[in-house]
Write a protein that holds these residues in place. Structure first.
Motif, mmCIF file in Angstrom:
data_model
loop_
_atom_site.group_PDB
_atom_site.id
_atom_site.type_symbol
_atom_site.label_atom_id
_atom_site.label_comp_id
_atom_site.label_asym_id
_atom_site.label_seq_id
_atom_site.Cartn_x
_atom_site.Cartn_y
_atom_site.Cartn_z
ATOM 1 N N LYS A 156 12.773 -3.274 -5.944
ATOM 2 C CA LYS A 156 12.042 -2.047 -6.294
ATOM 3 C C LYS A 156 11.011 -1.706 -5.217
ATOM 4 C CE LYS A 156 13.628 -1.329 -10.584
ATOM 5 N NZ LYS A 156 14.173 -0.072 -11.082
ATOM 6 N N ARG A 157 10.349 -2.732 -4.677
ATOM 7 C CA ARG A 157 9.383 -2.491 -3.599
ATOM 8 C C ARG A 157 10.076 -1.931 -2.357
ATOM 9 N NH1 ARG A 157 7.416 -7.950 -4.231
ATOM 10 N NH2 ARG A 157 6.304 -7.887 -6.185
ATOM 11 N N TYR B 212 12.680 -10.671 2.315
ATOM 12 C CA TYR B 212 13.031 -9.255 2.270
ATOM 13 C C TYR B 212 14.145 -8.946 3.277
ATOM 14 C CZ TYR B 212 9.069 -8.211 -0.758
ATOM 15 O OH TYR B 212 8.204 -8.152 -1.825
ATOM 16 N N GLU C 298 10.697 1.686 -2.976
ATOM 17 C CA GLU C 298 9.454 2.458 -2.832
ATOM 18 C C GLU C 298 9.083 2.682 -1.375
ATOM 19 O OE1 GLU C 298 6.480 0.249 -4.927
ATOM 20 O OE2 GLU C 298 7.392 0.629 -6.884
ATOM 21 N N ARG C 299 9.416 1.728 -0.535
ATOM 22 C CA ARG C 299 9.045 1.808 0.878
ATOM 23 C C ARG C 299 10.146 2.400 1.752
ATOM 24 N NH1 ARG C 299 6.167 -3.776 -0.181
ATOM 25 N NH2 ARG C 299 4.209 -2.900 -0.925
ATOM 26 N N SER D 22 12.026 -7.180 -8.580
ATOM 27 C CA SER D 22 10.734 -6.623 -8.184
ATOM 28 C C SER D 22 10.697 -6.343 -6.682
ATOM 29 C CB SER D 22 9.625 -7.597 -8.578
ATOM 30 O OG SER D 22 8.389 -7.135 -8.151
ATOM 31 N N LYS D 23 11.229 -7.271 -5.897
ATOM 32 C CA LYS D 23 11.283 -7.074 -4.450
ATOM 33 C C LYS D 23 12.193 -5.896 -4.101
ATOM 34 C CE LYS D 23 10.312 -11.854 -3.095
ATOM 35 N NZ LYS D 23 9.769 -12.305 -4.372
#
Length: 80
Positions: free
Chosen positions: A50-51, A10, A54-55, A47-48
């Motif tokens: 998008k996470r 990340y 979101e955060r 997907s990472k």
């Protein structure tokens, strides 16, 4: 929160997005973080991303285009 609280992959993604001259797509990030440009790796990276949106670490103003979150300007470890 500091970027160092995130897993290494990340952190790498955030670094690539921060260093980009404009919005980036998952398929542009994958080779820059050392992964093969395969559909599965691209989807996993998306997907990472998008996470991270979101955060609050990234923004996605247009579908599939990611930029550093405006509220976190300067939070990258490479900001200096």
């Amino acid at each position: 929160m500091d970027v160092k609280v995130l897993p290494r992959v990340y952190q790498d993604i955030l670094e690539v997005v921060a260093d980009a001259p404009g919005p980036v797509r998952a398929k542009q990030i994958v080779p820059r973080i050392g992964l093969p440009a395969q559909v599965g790796k691209i989807e996993g990276t998306r997907s990472k991303l998008k996470r991270l949106v979101e955060r609050g670490w990234l923004d996605e103003d247009e579908p599939g285009l990611f930029t550093p979150a405006r509220g976190r300007a300067g939070s990258s470890s490479n900001s200096e």
